[in-house]
Design a protein around this motif. Structure first.
Motif, PDB file in Angstrom:
ATOM      1  N   ASP A 155      52.700 -24.408  22.557  1.00 27.72           N
ATOM      2  CA  ASP A 155      53.667 -23.575  23.284  1.00 27.72           C
ATOM      3  C   ASP A 155      55.038 -23.637  22.626  1.00 27.72           C
ATOM      4  OD1 ASP A 155      51.801 -22.842  25.284  1.00 27.72           O
ATOM      5  OD2 ASP A 155      52.171 -24.736  26.336  1.00 27.72           O
ATOM      6  N   LEU A 156      55.393 -24.818  22.117  1.00 25.00           N
ATOM      7  CA  LEU A 156      56.692 -24.980  21.467  1.00 25.00           C
ATOM      8  C   LEU A 156      56.742 -24.228  20.138  1.00 25.00           C
ATOM      9  CD1 LEU A 156      57.290 -28.800  22.088  1.00 25.00           C
ATOM     10  CD2 LEU A 156      57.984 -26.863  23.512  1.00 25.00           C
ATOM     11  N   LYS A 157      55.571 -23.974  19.565  1.00 25.14           N
ATOM     12  CA  LYS A 157      55.523 -23.294  18.269  1.00 25.14           C
ATOM     13  C   LYS A 157      55.336 -21.779  18.401  1.00 25.14           C
ATOM     14  CE  LYS A 157      53.690 -27.243  15.683  1.00 25.14           C
ATOM     15  NZ  LYS A 157      52.576 -27.745  14.831  1.00 25.14           N
ATOM     16  N   GLU A 161      70.924 -25.718  35.003  1.00 25.98           N
ATOM     17  CA  GLU A 161      70.340 -25.899  36.340  1.00 25.98           C
ATOM     18  C   GLU A 161      68.920 -26.430  36.256  1.00 25.98           C
ATOM     19  OE1 GLU A 161      70.724 -26.543  39.795  1.00 25.98           O
ATOM     20  OE2 GLU A 161      72.079 -24.829  39.628  1.00 25.98           O
ATOM     21  N   LYS A 162      68.132 -25.893  35.325  1.00 26.47           N
ATOM     22  CA  LYS A 162      66.741 -26.304  35.206  1.00 26.47           C
ATOM     23  C   LYS A 162      66.585 -27.660  34.539  1.00 26.47           C
ATOM     24  CE  LYS A 162      63.631 -24.203  36.283  1.00 26.47           C
ATOM     25  NZ  LYS A 162      62.926 -24.160  37.599  1.00 26.47           N
ATOM     26  N   GLU A 163      67.541 -28.048  33.710  1.00 26.36           N
ATOM     27  CA  GLU A 163      67.445 -29.316  32.991  1.00 26.36           C
ATOM     28  C   GLU A 163      68.004 -30.498  33.774  1.00 26.36           C
ATOM     29  OE1 GLU A 163      65.962 -30.342  30.480  1.00 26.36           O
ATOM     30  OE2 GLU A 163      65.934 -28.950  28.792  1.00 26.36           O
ATOM     31  N   ASN A 206      61.799 -18.755  23.463  1.00 26.15           N
ATOM     32  CA  ASN A 206      61.480 -20.037  22.819  1.00 26.15           C
ATOM     33  C   ASN A 206      62.670 -20.512  22.000  1.00 26.15           C
ATOM     34  OD1 ASN A 206      60.500 -22.257  21.447  1.00 26.15           O
ATOM     35  ND2 ASN A 206      58.489 -21.341  21.081  1.00 26.15           N
ATOM     36  N   THR A 207      63.420 -21.445  22.563  1.00 25.09           N
ATOM     37  CA  THR A 207      64.626 -21.955  21.886  1.00 25.09           C
ATOM     38  C   THR A 207      64.286 -23.011  20.846  1.00 25.09           C
ATOM     39  OG1 THR A 207      64.925 -23.462  23.754  1.00 25.09           O
ATOM     40  CG2 THR A 207      66.216 -21.417  23.758  1.00 25.09           C
ATOM     41  N   LEU A 235      68.671 -24.812  20.475  1.00 22.95           N
ATOM     42  CA  LEU A 235      68.855 -25.502  21.754  1.00 22.95           C
ATOM     43  C   LEU A 235      67.665 -26.396  22.094  1.00 22.95           C
ATOM     44  CD1 LEU A 235      70.474 -22.785  24.056  1.00 22.95           C
ATOM     45  CD2 LEU A 235      71.572 -24.604  22.758  1.00 22.95           C
ATOM     46  N   GLN A 236      66.459 -25.968  21.726  1.00 29.07           N
ATOM     47  CA  GLN A 236      65.248 -26.766  21.924  1.00 29.07           C
ATOM     48  C   GLN A 236      65.145 -27.326  23.351  1.00 29.07           C
ATOM     49  OE1 GLN A 236      65.595 -29.547  18.561  1.00 29.07           O
ATOM     50  NE2 GLN A 236      64.091 -28.323  17.449  1.00 29.07           N
ATOM     51  N   THR A 237      65.119 -26.424  24.311  1.00 25.26           N
ATOM     52  CA  THR A 237      65.028 -26.820  25.710  1.00 25.26           C
ATOM     53  C   THR A 237      63.741 -26.270  26.330  1.00 25.26           C
ATOM     54  OG1 THR A 237      66.059 -26.539  27.884  1.00 25.26           O
ATOM     55  CG2 THR A 237      66.591 -24.886  26.243  1.00 25.26           C
TER      56      THR A 237
END
Length: 351
Positions: free
Chosen positions: A275-277, A228-230, A283-284, A254-256
């Motif tokens: 933030d990604l790290k 839904e969010k993507e 954190n996918t 998943l890295q979303t």
């Protein structure tokens, strides 16, 4: 033998005439009342073209309603309304609530409305992709919803108060437009939205594709919330679902970004490399598999997509900037697509 004649006295004749007059007057009055009662049933109440909103509290009797309408100048003959209700056996079938009585309404139509309980309905729309705090805000700010759940309650206490002890609220309330009468409580509203989600999720789960990497309906709800969010374009839902499904099957991250954002406190709208790290349960990019809970409320189409992912080989996608995505089967192809999309976005910003 003497015959006696029976001669009525003038006094007896006067009584007879008086009785005859009374009978005639009574019959005329009865005839007039009967016709007046018939006219009353079909005559409109005294209302403007806009009508009025009229509220009946629980336990209010028909007599009280008739007298109140008469006091307000809306009903000319309250006794007639009581007689009509008794004739129709409606007196004890009146339902409490808030009604809109439109201009032109007759006494018969009014009773029909009150017996059917055709009350005014208000609405709240919960939007696909909203999180629980947005749902709660919509419920708490609606003027026709009675607030019984204190704002001081923690999320856990609130869920316990509505009978959902131990459950995480995110994604559990179905996004839809809900109609409800005045007096509906926040607890009743949330319970209804929760049950709607459970019913729809159960229906879709029963018809899911075989061999999905999802073990429970709750896992389907989590995946659907990410979809839904993507998803920017509705037609891409099943294709995005296909990417995530294949990643889960292959054990890939998943890295979303939406899951990362959900795990950031006080997100400012700008996701950064750090933030990604930064590792969080959501954190996918750092944790494999699905996040622990949904991240938003998915609609039925997103739930369907999670349970019917599109076939294909794509394992990556990148936003093109127009609401859609470019899908790639290899990392090399994906990196090229990312560079191309970045160049396009920079060009658009400079124009």
């Amino acid at each position: 033998m003497r015959l006696e004649s029976h001669i009525h006295s003038p006094q007896q004749g006067g009584v007879f005439i008086a009785l005859l007059v009374l009978l005639v007057v009574g019959a005329a009055a009865g005839y007039w009342l009967w016709h007046d009662y018939q006219r009353f049933q079909q005559a409109p109440l005294v209302l403007s073209d806009r009508g009025i909103n009229y509220r009946i509290e629980p336990g209010t009797t028909l007599t009280a309603i008739a007298n109140d309408l008469a006091d307000k100048g809306i009903l000319r003959q309250p006794l007639y309304l009581r007689l009509l209700a008794r004739e129709r056996a409606d007196a004890n079938r009146i339902k409490a609530g808030e009604y809109h009585i439109p201009g032109g309404t007759t006494a018969v139509a009014l009773l029909d409305q009150l017996v059917r309980g055709k009350v005014i309905e208000y609405s709240v729309t919960l939007i696909e992709g909203w999180n629980f705090q947005q749902v709660l805000s919509a419920v708490r700010t609606h003027p026709m919803i009675v607030q019984t759940l204190s704002e001081s309650l923690s999320t856990e206490q609130l869920m316990e108060a509505i009978g959902l002890q131990g459950q995480h609220p995110e994604g559990q309330f179905y996004p839809d437009t809900y109609l409800f009468p005045r007096g509906t409580t926040d607890k009743e509203f949330l319970q209804r939205a929760y049950q709607s989600m459970q019913n729809i999720l159960a229906e879709e789960w029963e018809q899911k594709d075989k061999d999905l990497p999802l073990e429970t309906p709750y896992e389907a709800l989590i995946l659907a919330s990410i979809i839904e969010k993507e998803t920017g374009l509705p037609e891409e839902r099943t294709e995005i679902a296909g990417v995530f499904t294949r990643r889960l099957e292959k054990g890939m991250l998943l890295q979303t970004d939406p899951t990362v954002i959900y795990g950031i406190d006080n997100f400012d709208g700008n996701i950064r490399r750090r933030d990604l790290k930064k590792d969080t349960p959501y954190n996918t990019y750092t944790r494999a598999g699905l996040p622990p809970t949904p991240i938003a409320m998915p609609g039925r189409d997103a739930i369907y997509a999670a349970l019917h992912p599109a076939d294909g080989k794509s394992l990556y996608f990148v936003a093109t900037g127009n609401g859609g995505h470019y899908f790639s089967a290899t990392l090399k192809e994906h990196n090229r697509a990312v560079n191309k999309c970045q160049i396009q976005r920079r060009k658009q910003r400079s124009e």
